[in-house]
Write a protein that holds these residues in place. Sequence first.
Motif, short mmCIF file in Angstrom:
data_model
loop_
_atom_site.label_atom_id
_atom_site.label_comp_id
_atom_site.label_asym_id
_atom_site.label_seq_id
_atom_site.Cartn_x
_atom_site.Cartn_y
_atom_site.Cartn_z
N PRO A 9 -18.26 111.53 9.63
CA PRO A 9 -17.48 110.77 10.62
C PRO A 9 -18.14 109.42 10.90
N LEU A 10 -18.29 108.63 9.85
CA LEU A 10 -19.07 107.40 9.93
C LEU A 10 -18.37 106.27 9.19
N THR A 11 -18.29 105.13 9.86
CA THR A 11 -17.86 103.87 9.23
C THR A 11 -19.10 102.99 9.08
N VAL A 12 -19.28 102.39 7.91
CA VAL A 12 -20.44 101.53 7.68
C VAL A 12 -19.98 100.08 7.52
N LEU A 13 -20.55 99.21 8.34
CA LEU A 13 -20.38 97.76 8.19
C LEU A 13 -21.60 97.25 7.45
N LEU A 14 -21.38 96.74 6.26
CA LEU A 14 -22.50 96.32 5.41
C LEU A 14 -22.37 94.83 5.12
N ALA A 15 -23.33 94.04 5.63
CA ALA A 15 -23.35 92.62 5.28
C ALA A 15 -23.44 92.52 3.76
N LEU A 16 -22.55 91.75 3.17
CA LEU A 16 -22.41 91.73 1.72
C LEU A 16 -23.74 91.43 1.03
N PRO A 17 -24.27 92.40 0.27
CA PRO A 17 -25.55 92.17 -0.44
C PRO A 17 -25.32 91.51 -1.79
N ARG A 18 -26.40 91.14 -2.45
CA ARG A 18 -26.29 90.57 -3.79
C ARG A 18 -25.67 91.61 -4.72
N PRO A 19 -25.00 91.17 -5.80
CA PRO A 19 -24.19 92.10 -6.62
C PRO A 19 -24.93 93.34 -7.09
N LYS A 20 -26.15 93.20 -7.57
CA LYS A 20 -26.87 94.38 -8.07
C LYS A 20 -27.10 95.40 -6.96
N MET A 21 -27.44 94.90 -5.78
CA MET A 21 -27.67 95.78 -4.64
C MET A 21 -26.34 96.35 -4.13
N LEU A 22 -25.27 95.56 -4.24
CA LEU A 22 -23.95 96.03 -3.82
C LEU A 22 -23.54 97.26 -4.61
N LYS A 23 -23.73 97.22 -5.91
CA LYS A 23 -23.33 98.36 -6.74
C LYS A 23 -24.06 99.63 -6.31
N ARG A 24 -25.37 99.53 -6.13
CA ARG A 24 -26.14 100.71 -5.73
C ARG A 24 -25.74 101.19 -4.33
N SER A 25 -25.51 100.25 -3.42
CA SER A 25 -25.15 100.63 -2.05
C SER A 25 -23.81 101.35 -2.01
N LEU A 26 -22.83 100.85 -2.76
CA LEU A 26 -21.52 101.52 -2.80
C LEU A 26 -21.65 102.93 -3.35
N GLN A 27 -22.43 103.08 -4.41
CA GLN A 27 -22.63 104.42 -4.98
C GLN A 27 -23.30 105.35 -3.98
N HIS A 28 -24.37 104.87 -3.32
CA HIS A 28 -25.12 105.69 -2.38
C HIS A 28 -24.24 106.11 -1.20
#
Length: 236
Positions: free
Chosen positions: A76-95
């Motif tokens: 029951p969680l919404t995450v607001l993520l300040a847009l990271p650099r592309p390589k980090m974005l991919k890992r963050s979305l997967q995690h």
Amino acid sequence: MNLLLLEQQHFIDEWHAELDQRQLRHVLNVHQASEGDELRVGLVNGNMGTGKITHLSSEIMRLEVELNTPPPPALPLTVLLALPRPKMLKRSLQHLTALGVKKIILMNSYRVEKSFWQSPWLSPGKVREQLILGLEQARDTIMPEVVLEKRFKPFVEDRLPTLVAGKLGLVAHPAGGESCPHQISRPAVLAIGPEGGFIDYEVDKLAQAGFQRIHLGPRILRVETAVTAIVSKLYD
């Protein structure tokens, strides 16, 4: 790949599916499966179950599919993520996907480089690829919603108060605040800043929207590490 994720276009009929490309290569090279073997399968936004290989070659795989198990419950969680650099974005979305987060808002911040918003990894197809990888890892089928918010102030002032209403609003910030809560039982909205964190103005605006500061202690973590650590602590 802990789950072979199927989409509607893979189905020949209600009980049979046909696959090629990435998933086929994984089954051949990693699973080293043979005809007659059973694999864990799931339908995007549907149930999970088993798929028995009825035909397997270097070009195509056919499965006899039975889907009778619901996916694991979402956080029951919404995450607001300040847009990271592309390589980090991919890992963050997967995690985040693997952890069970079903709404991810990629937002702007003063420390987010403008060029990040032009990245091809923000295209719907590329984002979906990372979400699929996260679902396959966690044996889940429910696709998260990913929203882009390119303007910080209008989002935080006009839309965020409604989003956080009735929920626990938390902003991860290395300076000040309380220790990250553990094993909460209520819905929450978590804001995680860019490398270097949110600037003071942004933390103040989030506070005005109903967020409280939290931290993980004196260590400064990478974004994808902080994402995993905080979500895991909030919902054990």
